[in-house]
Design a protein around this motif. Sequence first.
Motif, PDB file in Angstrom:
ATOM      1  N   UNK A   1      13.691  13.417  -4.813  1.00 55.70           N
ATOM      2  CA  UNK A   1      14.511  13.462  -3.605  1.00 55.70           C
ATOM      3  C   UNK A   1      13.758  14.117  -2.454  1.00 55.70           C
ATOM      4  N   UNK A   2      13.074  15.212  -2.736  1.00 53.80           N
ATOM      5  CA  UNK A   2      12.315  15.902  -1.701  1.00 53.80           C
ATOM      6  C   UNK A   2      11.186  15.014  -1.172  1.00 53.80           C
ATOM      7  N   UNK A   3      10.554  14.296  -2.079  1.00 54.52           N
ATOM      8  CA  UNK A   3       9.475  13.385  -1.679  1.00 54.52           C
ATOM      9  C   UNK A   3      10.004  12.270  -0.782  1.00 54.52           C
ATOM     10  N   UNK A   4      11.183  11.748  -1.127  1.00 46.87           N
ATOM     11  CA  UNK A   4      11.779  10.690  -0.312  1.00 46.87           C
ATOM     12  C   UNK A   4      12.195  11.219   1.054  1.00 46.87           C
ATOM     13  N   UNK A   5      12.750  12.420   1.091  1.00 55.09           N
ATOM     14  CA  UNK A   5      13.119  13.036   2.375  1.00 55.09           C
ATOM     15  C   UNK A   5      11.912  13.121   3.307  1.00 55.09           C
ATOM     16  N   UNK A   6      10.801  13.605   2.761  1.00 51.86           N
ATOM     17  CA  UNK A   6       9.586  13.760   3.569  1.00 51.86           C
ATOM     18  C   UNK A   6       9.049  12.412   4.028  1.00 51.86           C
ATOM     19  N   UNK A   7       9.150  11.414   3.157  1.00 55.84           N
ATOM     20  CA  UNK A   7       8.645  10.078   3.513  1.00 55.84           C
ATOM     21  C   UNK A   7       9.461   9.469   4.658  1.00 55.84           C
ATOM     22  N   UNK A   8      10.760   9.609   4.605  1.00 59.12           N
ATOM     23  CA  UNK A   8      11.619   9.065   5.654  1.00 59.12           C
ATOM     24  C   UNK A   8      11.302   9.717   6.993  1.00 59.12           C
ATOM     25  N   UNK A   9      11.141  11.011   7.005  1.00 59.68           N
ATOM     26  CA  UNK A   9      10.839  11.715   8.254  1.00 59.68           C
ATOM     27  C   UNK A   9       9.473  11.307   8.806  1.00 59.68           C
ATOM     28  N   UNK A  10       8.541  11.025   7.902  1.00 63.15           N
ATOM     29  CA  UNK A  10       7.222  10.573   8.339  1.00 63.15           C
ATOM     30  C   UNK A  10       7.304   9.188   8.978  1.00 63.15           C
ATOM     31  N   UNK A  11       8.084   8.289   8.382  1.00 64.70           N
ATOM     32  CA  UNK A  11       8.250   6.934   8.928  1.00 64.70           C
ATOM     33  C   UNK A  11       8.868   6.999  10.326  1.00 64.70           C
ATOM     34  N   UNK A  12       9.918   7.778  10.458  1.00 63.99           N
ATOM     35  CA  UNK A  12      10.597   7.883  11.752  1.00 63.99           C
ATOM     36  C   UNK A  12       9.668   8.478  12.808  1.00 63.99           C
ATOM     37  N   UNK A  13       8.880   9.467  12.397  1.00 68.77           N
ATOM     38  CA  UNK A  13       7.929  10.079  13.330  1.00 68.77           C
ATOM     39  C   UNK A  13       6.852   9.085  13.757  1.00 68.77           C
TER      40      UNK A  13
ATOM     41  N   UNK B   1       0.819  -1.216   0.000  1.00 62.00           N
ATOM     42  CA  UNK B   1       0.000   0.000   0.000  1.00 62.00           C
ATOM     43  C   UNK B   1       0.858   1.274   0.000  1.00 62.00           C
ATOM     44  N   UNK B   2       2.156   1.111   0.273  1.00 59.88           N
ATOM     45  CA  UNK B   2       3.037   2.282   0.337  1.00 59.88           C
ATOM     46  C   UNK B   2       3.949   2.391  -0.879  1.00 59.88           C
ATOM     47  N   UNK B   3       3.818   1.459  -1.792  1.00 59.27           N
ATOM     48  CA  UNK B   3       4.755   1.406  -2.917  1.00 59.27           C
ATOM     49  C   UNK B   3       4.703   2.659  -3.783  1.00 59.27           C
ATOM     50  N   UNK B   4       3.549   3.291  -3.836  1.00 62.32           N
ATOM     51  CA  UNK B   4       3.405   4.497  -4.657  1.00 62.32           C
ATOM     52  C   UNK B   4       4.262   5.652  -4.142  1.00 62.32           C
ATOM     53  N   UNK B   5       4.723   5.533  -2.900  1.00 61.59           N
ATOM     54  CA  UNK B   5       5.589   6.575  -2.345  1.00 61.59           C
ATOM     55  C   UNK B   5       7.025   6.482  -2.854  1.00 61.59           C
ATOM     56  N   UNK B   6       7.339   5.406  -3.574  1.00 66.38           N
ATOM     57  CA  UNK B   6       8.711   5.165  -4.014  1.00 66.38           C
ATOM     58  C   UNK B   6       8.768   4.869  -5.515  1.00 66.38           C
ATOM     59  N   UNK B   7       8.423   5.834  -6.355  1.00 58.80           N
ATOM     60  CA  UNK B   7       8.360   5.557  -7.795  1.00 58.80           C
ATOM     61  C   UNK B   7       9.721   5.261  -8.423  1.00 58.80           C
ATOM     62  N   UNK B   8      10.815   5.752  -7.834  1.00 58.58           N
ATOM     63  CA  UNK B   8      12.137   5.572  -8.450  1.00 58.58           C
ATOM     64  C   UNK B   8      12.990   4.511  -7.765  1.00 58.58           C
TER      65      UNK B   8
END
Length: 251
Positions: free
Chosen positions: A229-241, A171-178
């Motif tokens: 890159x910006x999208x990935x940065x935001x996703x990582x911070x969301x996971x950690x939070x 369900x989260x795969x769309x967050x990682x298109x590259x």
Amino acid sequence: MVMIVVTIAIAVGIRGLVLDHDIVAVTLQQSDDAGKELGNIKTDDKRSVLTRLIALMAFWGVLGDFLSGVLIATFAIYRIGDTIQVKDVIGIVVDFRLLHTVVRDFHTYAYITIPNNTIYNNVTTNLSLAKNKWMHVNVKLTNVASGGFKEDVPDVSFVRRIIINDLLNPTKKENYPDVDFTRIKADILGKYKENGAGGVQVVVFDMTNFGTDVRIVYPVIKPSTFYAQMRLNNRVRQILSDHNVGLAFQG
């Protein structure tokens, strides 16, 4: 008569002494003035030499940047749109001139102007030319229990585990298109000799009493775009939070 002659002689002698004194005084004053002029000349020479040295150093720096720019362009070390790493800066080249290169940093989003001489004289990696391409996310994790002094280093293996679990969630795969999922799965199955060589890597590169700098590296299928890159940065911070992993203040 004798008294008159003596008086005249004394008067002449005194006048001579006065004249000699005046001559000596004038001579000393002239010498002093000449010394001051000589001192001024020496001071002016020193200032002139210093000015020339500063100008020479500035010219040498500009010349070094120019020659480095010519070499970078000649050997096509990188082009506009490439992702490069110079020292601690990782970002996309957005402008190139013969004297400097402008890079938009992936982690601070700032436009950084780097002199070409700095780039040419340091290890510069063109990540866009690498066979296996990567995207990097730098985060500073808190490692203090209270007051900013008691060390409590975060569990890096836990960070890697929650990152991979999010990647493998359909369900989260769309967050990682590259992201290159083939390399990630091959790494999980142990098809790489070195642990983490083909998949997600979590590396600690600096530690202080107030935080641990961690670099999370993702395998990707194509060179990074700034948006990705910006999208990935935001996703990582969301996971950690979401997993209560504290993030230190990012200046």
